[in-house]
Write a protein that holds these residues in place. Structure first.
Motif, PDB file in Angstrom:
ATOM      1  N   UNK A   1       0.884  -1.164   0.000  1.00 57.76           N
ATOM      2  CA  UNK A   1       0.000   0.000   0.000  1.00 57.76           C
ATOM      3  C   UNK A   1       0.913   1.203   0.000  1.00 57.76           C
ATOM      4  N   UNK A   2       1.119   1.769  -1.188  1.00 60.05           N
ATOM      5  CA  UNK A   2       2.031   2.901  -1.294  1.00 60.05           C
ATOM      6  C   UNK A   2       1.458   3.956  -2.218  1.00 60.05           C
ATOM      7  N   UNK A   3       1.952   5.168  -2.034  1.00 54.76           N
ATOM      8  CA  UNK A   3       1.543   6.312  -2.831  1.00 54.76           C
ATOM      9  C   UNK A   3       2.790   6.891  -3.465  1.00 54.76           C
ATOM     10  N   UNK A   4       2.806   6.930  -4.790  1.00 55.01           N
ATOM     11  CA  UNK A   4       3.958   7.452  -5.523  1.00 55.01           C
ATOM     12  C   UNK A   4       3.601   8.842  -6.030  1.00 55.01           C
ATOM     13  N   UNK A   5       4.363   9.829  -5.584  1.00 53.41           N
ATOM     14  CA  UNK A   5       4.167  11.211  -6.009  1.00 53.41           C
ATOM     15  C   UNK A   5       5.488  11.685  -6.603  1.00 53.41           C
ATOM     16  N   UNK A   6       5.514  11.833  -7.925  1.00 52.48           N
ATOM     17  CA  UNK A   6       6.760  12.205  -8.588  1.00 52.48           C
ATOM     18  C   UNK A   6       7.800  11.118  -8.364  1.00 52.48           C
ATOM     19  N   UNK A   7       8.947  11.504  -7.816  1.00 56.22           N
ATOM     20  CA  UNK A   7       9.999  10.532  -7.549  1.00 56.22           C
ATOM     21  C   UNK A   7      10.017  10.083  -6.088  1.00 56.22           C
ATOM     22  N   UNK A   8       8.981  10.439  -5.327  1.00 55.45           N
ATOM     23  CA  UNK A   8       8.892  10.037  -3.918  1.00 55.45           C
ATOM     24  C   UNK A   8       7.830   8.956  -3.743  1.00 55.45           C
ATOM     25  N   UNK A   9       8.134   7.990  -2.899  1.00 56.86           N
ATOM     26  CA  UNK A   9       7.203   6.908  -2.594  1.00 56.86           C
ATOM     27  C   UNK A   9       6.925   6.900  -1.096  1.00 56.86           C
ATOM     28  N   UNK A  10       5.638   6.928  -0.751  1.00 58.64           N
ATOM     29  CA  UNK A  10       5.205   6.918   0.641  1.00 58.64           C
ATOM     30  C   UNK A  10       4.498   5.599   0.917  1.00 58.64           C
ATOM     31  N   UNK A  11       4.793   5.004   2.055  1.00 62.28           N
ATOM     32  CA  UNK A  11       4.158   3.757   2.470  1.00 62.28           C
ATOM     33  C   UNK A  11       3.035   4.073   3.440  1.00 62.28           C
ATOM     34  N   UNK A  12       1.937   3.328   3.335  1.00 60.34           N
ATOM     35  CA  UNK A  12       0.805   3.529   4.241  1.00 60.34           C
ATOM     36  C   UNK A  12       1.251   3.258   5.674  1.00 60.34           C
ATOM     37  N   UNK A  13       0.699   4.038   6.585  1.00 63.30           N
ATOM     38  CA  UNK A  13       1.073   3.902   7.987  1.00 63.30           C
ATOM     39  C   UNK A  13       0.577   2.583   8.566  1.00 63.30           C
ATOM     40  N   UNK A  14       1.323   2.067   9.506  1.00 62.49           N
ATOM     41  CA  UNK A  14       0.871   0.886  10.243  1.00 62.49           C
ATOM     42  C   UNK A  14       0.378   1.287  11.629  1.00 62.49           C
ATOM     43  N   UNK A  15       0.312   2.590  11.879  1.00 57.62           N
ATOM     44  CA  UNK A  15      -0.236   3.077  13.147  1.00 57.62           C
ATOM     45  C   UNK A  15      -1.750   3.128  13.039  1.00 57.62           C
ATOM     46  N   UNK A  16      -2.411   2.989  14.158  1.00 53.97           N
ATOM     47  CA  UNK A  16      -3.867   2.979  14.128  1.00 53.97           C
ATOM     48  C   UNK A  16      -4.377   1.659  13.558  1.00 53.97           C
ATOM     49  N   UNK A  17      -5.677   1.569  13.413  1.00 57.55           N
ATOM     50  CA  UNK A  17      -6.303   0.357  12.887  1.00 57.55           C
ATOM     51  C   UNK A  17      -6.659   0.591  11.429  1.00 57.55           C
ATOM     52  N   UNK A  18      -5.899  -0.017  10.533  1.00 63.55           N
ATOM     53  CA  UNK A  18      -6.132   0.128   9.098  1.00 63.55           C
ATOM     54  C   UNK A  18      -6.151  -1.250   8.449  1.00 63.55           C
ATOM     55  N   UNK A  19      -6.383  -1.286   7.146  1.00 65.80           N
ATOM     56  CA  UNK A  19      -6.365  -2.557   6.405  1.00 65.80           C
ATOM     57  C   UNK A  19      -4.960  -3.047   6.080  1.00 65.80           C
ATOM     58  N   UNK A  20      -3.944  -2.216   6.323  1.00 63.99           N
ATOM     59  CA  UNK A  20      -2.574  -2.622   6.011  1.00 63.99           C
ATOM     60  C   UNK A  20      -2.208  -3.839   6.858  1.00 63.99           C
ATOM     61  N   UNK A  21      -1.783  -4.886   6.203  1.00 63.72           N
ATOM     62  CA  UNK A  21      -1.383  -6.106   6.887  1.00 63.72           C
ATOM     63  C   UNK A  21      -2.535  -6.978   7.348  1.00 63.72           C
ATOM     64  N   UNK A  22      -3.761  -6.577   7.076  1.00 60.47           N
ATOM     65  CA  UNK A  22      -4.919  -7.375   7.486  1.00 60.47           C
ATOM     66  C   UNK A  22      -5.092  -8.575   6.549  1.00 60.47           C
ATOM     67  N   UNK A  23      -5.491  -9.684   7.120  1.00 64.38           N
ATOM     68  CA  UNK A  23      -5.729 -10.901   6.339  1.00 64.38           C
ATOM     69  C   UNK A  23      -6.944 -10.699   5.439  1.00 64.38           C
ATOM     70  N   UNK A  24      -6.803 -11.110   4.195  1.00 60.98           N
ATOM     71  CA  UNK A  24      -7.889 -11.039   3.227  1.00 60.98           C
ATOM     72  C   UNK A  24      -8.377 -12.450   2.914  1.00 60.98           C
ATOM     73  N   UNK A  25      -9.638 -12.550   2.497  1.00 63.23           N
ATOM     74  CA  UNK A  25     -10.251 -13.838   2.241  1.00 63.23           C
ATOM     75  C   UNK A  25     -10.766 -13.888   0.802  1.00 63.23           C
ATOM     76  N   UNK A  26     -10.762 -15.082   0.226  1.00 63.21           N
ATOM     77  CA  UNK A  26     -11.174 -15.260  -1.157  1.00 63.21           C
ATOM     78  C   UNK A  26     -12.670 -15.049  -1.308  1.00 63.21           C
TER      79      UNK A  26
END
Length: 187
Positions: free
Chosen positions: A96-121
């Motif tokens: 989960x990343x955001x690319x702006x020009x030549x910079x890449x930002x990774x989604x935060x793992x702070x707080x409760x987000x979907x980053x790293x959450x298990x997904x189901x088929x």
């Protein structure tokens, strides 16, 4: 004299051919580069083992999650639903990343987000991901990139499919406070 002209002409032709070959040659990481699938807001899209729908993108100066965590700054919040398509083995929303020009930002793992959450088929989960950005990053366009690890290499970023959504950053209104969607089953 004709021989010199012939030699120089042949040299120019060979140099032009070498330049053309160098431009047509793929980069070193081309063999492992993901295949991007272009997404649009509110439209379901699938890329190999990830199906997602980005339902909203907004900017806020403060974010809060359902458990009371709060942070101030410049935040880009993405609300979405996501599920796997092929297999749920090792399936987490890891890229989960955001690319702006030549910079890449990774989604935060702070707080409760979907980053790293298990997904189901076939069973979508809903929630938010958030990016803490410098204030000067909210100009022009950025590309949101989402993906799950491939089954062949679960410890690496995706090698077979990535969902990409272009976000026009300077068109997004800035909210004072944004609540991260609570992680749960999509409705």
């Amino acid at each position: 004299m004709k021989e010199k002209i012939l030699v120089w002409s042949l040299t120019v032709v060979l140099l032009a051919a070498a330049w053309g070959v160098s431009k047509a040659t793929l980069t070193d990481d081309a063999a492992t580069a993901p295949f991007p699938t272009v997404a649009a807001l509110d439209e379901p899209v699938a890329a190999r083992n990830l199906a997602a729908t980005v339902t909203d993108v907004h900017v806020a100066t403060r974010v809060t999650d359902a458990e009371g965590w709060t942070a101030e700054g410049t935040w880009l919040v993405v609300d979405l639903t996501a599920a796997t398509v092929v297999t749920q083995q090792s399936a987490t929303l890891r890229l989960a990343e955001l690319v702006i020009g030549d910079r890449t930002f990774t989604a935060t793992d702070r707080g409760t987000t979907l980053v790293g959450q298990r997904l189901f088929t076939g069973v979508p989960r809903s929630g938010s991901i958030a990016f803490e950005l410098p204030a000067d990053a909210l100009t022009g366009s950025g590309v949101l990139r989402l993906g799950v690890p491939s089954e062949a290499s679960p410890n690496d970023v995706p090698l077979d499919g990535v969902i990409e959504l272009t976000v026009r950053l300077d068109e997004l209104p800035v909210e004072v406070d944004a609540a991260l969607d609570e992680n749960g089953w999509a409705r």
